[in-house]
Design a protein around this motif. Structure first.
Motif, PDB file in Angstrom:
ATOM      1  N   GLU A   1       0.140  -7.095   7.657  1.00  0.00           N
ATOM      2  CA  GLU A   1       1.423  -7.049   6.900  1.00  0.00           C
ATOM      3  C   GLU A   1       2.069  -8.214   7.518  1.00  0.00           C
ATOM      4  O   GLU A   1       3.045  -9.183   6.808  1.00  0.00           O
ATOM      5  CB  GLU A   1       1.885  -5.839   7.019  1.00  0.00           C
ATOM      6  CG  GLU A   1       1.353  -4.830   6.447  1.00  0.00           C
ATOM      7  CD  GLU A   1       0.339  -4.044   6.986  1.00  0.00           C
ATOM      8  OE1 GLU A   1      -0.522  -4.451   7.716  1.00  0.00           O
ATOM      9  OE2 GLU A   1       0.444  -2.641   7.178  1.00  0.00           O
TER      10      GLU A   1
ATOM     11  N   ALA B   1       5.077  -2.722   0.081  1.00  0.00           N
ATOM     12  CA  ALA B   1       3.688  -2.924  -0.758  1.00  0.00           C
ATOM     13  C   ALA B   1       2.763  -1.817  -0.569  1.00  0.00           C
ATOM     14  O   ALA B   1       3.013  -0.954   0.449  1.00  0.00           O
ATOM     15  CB  ALA B   1       2.911  -4.166  -0.360  1.00  0.00           C
TER      16      ALA B   1
ATOM     17  N   ASP C   1       0.101   4.324   0.376  1.00  0.00           N
ATOM     18  CA  ASP C   1       1.542   4.818   0.205  1.00  0.00           C
ATOM     19  C   ASP C   1       2.122   3.540   1.040  1.00  0.00           C
ATOM     20  O   ASP C   1       1.944   3.254   2.024  1.00  0.00           O
ATOM     21  CB  ASP C   1       1.923   6.059   0.966  1.00  0.00           C
ATOM     22  CG  ASP C   1       3.293   6.270   0.370  1.00  0.00           C
ATOM     23  OD1 ASP C   1       3.674   6.848  -0.518  1.00  0.00           O
ATOM     24  OD2 ASP C   1       4.275   5.794   1.069  1.00  0.00           O
ATOM     25  N   THR C   2       3.113   3.052   0.417  1.00  0.00           N
ATOM     26  CA  THR C   2       4.041   1.976   0.919  1.00  0.00           C
ATOM     27  C   THR C   2       4.679   2.421   2.211  1.00  0.00           C
ATOM     28  O   THR C   2       5.077   1.490   2.987  1.00  0.00           O
ATOM     29  CB  THR C   2       5.073   1.566   0.024  1.00  0.00           C
ATOM     30  OG1 THR C   2       5.813   0.253   0.398  1.00  0.00           O
ATOM     31  CG2 THR C   2       5.996   2.545  -0.445  1.00  0.00           C
ATOM     32  N   ARG C   3       4.954   3.584   2.553  1.00  0.00           N
ATOM     33  CA  ARG C   3       5.733   3.905   3.460  1.00  0.00           C
ATOM     34  C   ARG C   3       4.700   3.993   4.945  1.00  0.00           C
ATOM     35  O   ARG C   3       5.063   4.370   6.025  1.00  0.00           O
ATOM     36  CB  ARG C   3       6.308   5.245   3.525  1.00  0.00           C
ATOM     37  CG  ARG C   3       7.683   5.137   2.334  1.00  0.00           C
ATOM     38  CD  ARG C   3       8.027   6.337   1.852  1.00  0.00           C
ATOM     39  NE  ARG C   3       6.879   6.989   1.100  1.00  0.00           N
ATOM     40  CZ  ARG C   3       6.884   8.308   0.336  1.00  0.00           C
ATOM     41  NH1 ARG C   3       7.982   8.860   0.492  1.00  0.00           N
ATOM     42  NH2 ARG C   3       5.888   8.664  -0.077  1.00  0.00           N
TER      43      ARG C   3
ATOM     44  N   THR D   1       2.724   1.754   5.728  1.00  0.00           N
ATOM     45  CA  THR D   1       2.310   0.501   6.188  1.00  0.00           C
ATOM     46  C   THR D   1       2.969  -0.224   7.581  1.00  0.00           C
ATOM     47  O   THR D   1       3.921   0.431   7.895  1.00  0.00           O
ATOM     48  CB  THR D   1       2.439  -0.736   5.135  1.00  0.00           C
ATOM     49  OG1 THR D   1       3.937  -0.653   4.655  1.00  0.00           O
ATOM     50  CG2 THR D   1       1.779  -0.050   3.689  1.00  0.00           C
ATOM     51  N   ASP D   2       2.886  -1.470   7.642  1.00  0.00           N
ATOM     52  CA  ASP D   2       3.301  -2.379   8.858  1.00  0.00           C
ATOM     53  C   ASP D   2       3.398  -1.488  10.266  1.00  0.00           C
ATOM     54  O   ASP D   2       4.292  -1.500  10.698  1.00  0.00           O
ATOM     55  CB  ASP D   2       4.763  -2.667   8.372  1.00  0.00           C
ATOM     56  CG  ASP D   2       5.274  -3.980   9.496  1.00  0.00           C
ATOM     57  OD1 ASP D   2       4.240  -4.611  10.225  1.00  0.00           O
ATOM     58  OD2 ASP D   2       6.184  -3.828   9.697  1.00  0.00           O
ATOM     59  N   GLY D   3       2.203  -0.985  10.487  1.00  0.00           N
ATOM     60  CA  GLY D   3       2.151  -0.335  11.769  1.00  0.00           C
ATOM     61  C   GLY D   3       2.784   1.191  11.937  1.00  0.00           C
ATOM     62  O   GLY D   3       2.409   2.002  13.046  1.00  0.00           O
ATOM     63  N   PHE D   4       3.496   1.852  10.867  1.00  0.00           N
ATOM     64  CA  PHE D   4       4.132   3.107  11.005  1.00  0.00           C
ATOM     65  C   PHE D   4       2.964   4.155  11.367  1.00  0.00           C
ATOM     66  O   PHE D   4       3.163   4.879  12.318  1.00  0.00           O
ATOM     67  CB  PHE D   4       4.886   3.487   9.766  1.00  0.00           C
ATOM     68  CG  PHE D   4       5.471   4.756   9.687  1.00  0.00           C
ATOM     69  CD1 PHE D   4       6.207   5.252  10.335  1.00  0.00           C
ATOM     70  CD2 PHE D   4       4.564   5.676   8.846  1.00  0.00           C
ATOM     71  CE1 PHE D   4       6.771   6.667  10.278  1.00  0.00           C
ATOM     72  CE2 PHE D   4       4.805   7.231   8.648  1.00  0.00           C
ATOM     73  CZ  PHE D   4       6.141   7.736   9.478  1.00  0.00           C
TER      74      PHE D   4
ATOM     75  N   GLU E   1      -0.343   3.968  12.232  1.00  0.00           N
ATOM     76  CA  GLU E   1      -0.935   3.590  13.480  1.00  0.00           C
ATOM     77  C   GLU E   1       0.071   4.039  14.423  1.00  0.00           C
ATOM     78  O   GLU E   1      -0.551   4.430  15.514  1.00  0.00           O
ATOM     79  CB  GLU E   1      -1.298   1.950  13.706  1.00  0.00           C
ATOM     80  CG  GLU E   1      -2.244   1.698  12.881  1.00  0.00           C
ATOM     81  CD  GLU E   1      -2.171   1.264  11.297  1.00  0.00           C
ATOM     82  OE1 GLU E   1      -0.995   1.952  10.551  1.00  0.00           O
ATOM     83  OE2 GLU E   1      -2.574   0.079  11.003  1.00  0.00           O
ATOM     84  N   GLN E   2       1.388   3.574  14.718  1.00  0.00           N
ATOM     85  CA  GLN E   2       1.866   3.635  15.532  1.00  0.00           C
ATOM     86  C   GLN E   2       2.353   5.308  15.872  1.00  0.00           C
ATOM     87  O   GLN E   2       2.326   5.851  17.018  1.00  0.00           O
ATOM     88  CB  GLN E   2       3.371   3.203  15.563  1.00  0.00           C
ATOM     89  CG  GLN E   2       3.190   1.701  16.007  1.00  0.00           C
ATOM     90  CD  GLN E   2       4.198   0.412  15.558  1.00  0.00           C
ATOM     91  OE1 GLN E   2       5.378   0.890  15.550  1.00  0.00           O
ATOM     92  NE2 GLN E   2       4.117  -0.704  15.565  1.00  0.00           N
TER      93      GLN E   2
END
Lengths: 180, 180
Positions: free
Chosen positions: A46, A56, B37-39, B41-44, B46-47
């Motif tokens: 991302e 996305a 789901d878009t929420r 993503t970007d590490g959420f 995983e973190q």
């Protein structure tokens, strides 16, 4: 057990996390189809694409393969139920799915207790989704999505490839034609 | 075009990114199956689970559905080719796939130029993978993975659910039995 470790980490995360109410509708109206590869996780892909949480839909499987209807139906759900208007299929260099050999795989499966009868029923290399080249697999996937009767003709489908070492993204298919 | 924006962001990312050579073999020997789901993503996600880049394989589709062989083959590839020893299927609250109604979906599809003949060939709600409840869908998915003849009996498959607002993870299936 790993589950306990995950739950312990989750407690710590929740304590510090600032709640933000985000919509399930992706801000950039984008769906990304990519690989389950461990190097593309925790924000790497991302961030390399300038995609923030909320921007996305992200679909992932072994080898970013469009093998059967699962990727198509996920992309279709993103388009028809969640307002997606553009699709990017992102392969990556050094994909493990290029190194899956049928014979070695069968031996490992039998060692782990999988029935030889079940294995004999399928073409194991096809079944697992082994790929020959990361580049041609991206092009093939883009074409499968574009040619599906469930994907609108006016949705651009791009084919990209990312280097898991450098993060460099190259274009293989620019939505309308092959670039290599 | 969004593609130009992505490539522009990528240039900036690459300039600052410090190369780290990571193995495609997941450090924690873990595969996660979750939603596009878009929420998440970007590490959420995983973190929230204490997962770092390099730790796990991550498989994603609409509704973290185990509908056909695509999830199973990806999990199998993770186990037999990449050394995964534990699987976590992670659903989430407020999943868009609980709100997909067949009639509305069909209307949208026809409006976007999809052939009514093609739509009539399938049970569209099943085809798209609509779900009734996030919780029961996780349990069903865990059972499908566990019961697959291509997944070794000794691999624990957990069923979890995450709240995209708070990040809280709850256990629905602890690898061996239902927890709700």
């Amino acid at each position: 057990m790993l589950l306990d470790e995950v739950l312990e980490s989750n407690k710590k995360f929740v304590e510090k996390f600032n709640e933000i109410k985000l919509s399930p509708i992706p801000r950039k109206k984008l769906a990304i189809v990519t690989c389950m590869d461990t190097r593309l996780t925790d924000g790497f892909l991302e961030q390399a694409m300038g995609i923030k949480r909320g921007d996305a839909k992200i679909i992932k499987n072994a080898g970013n393969n469009v093998l059967n209807h699962d990727v198509i139906r996920s992309v279709a759900a993103a388009i028809f139920a969640l307002g997606v208007e553009e699709v990017m299929l992102v392969g990556h260099h050094d994909c493990g799915m290029t190194r899956v050999g049928a014979e070695k795989l069968k031996i490992t499966m039998v060692e782990r207790g999988i029935s030889t009868n079940e294995i004999a029923k399928v073409d194991i290399q096809k079944w697992i989704g082994a790929i020959e080249s990361e580049e041609s697999n991206v092009i093939k996937g883009v074409e499968k999505i574009k040619n599906s009767s469930f994907i609108p003709d006016d949705i651009p489908v791009h084919g990209l490839i990312i280097d898991p070492l450098t993060g460099i993204v190259d274009v293989l298919y620019n939505g309308y034609e092959v670039q290599i």
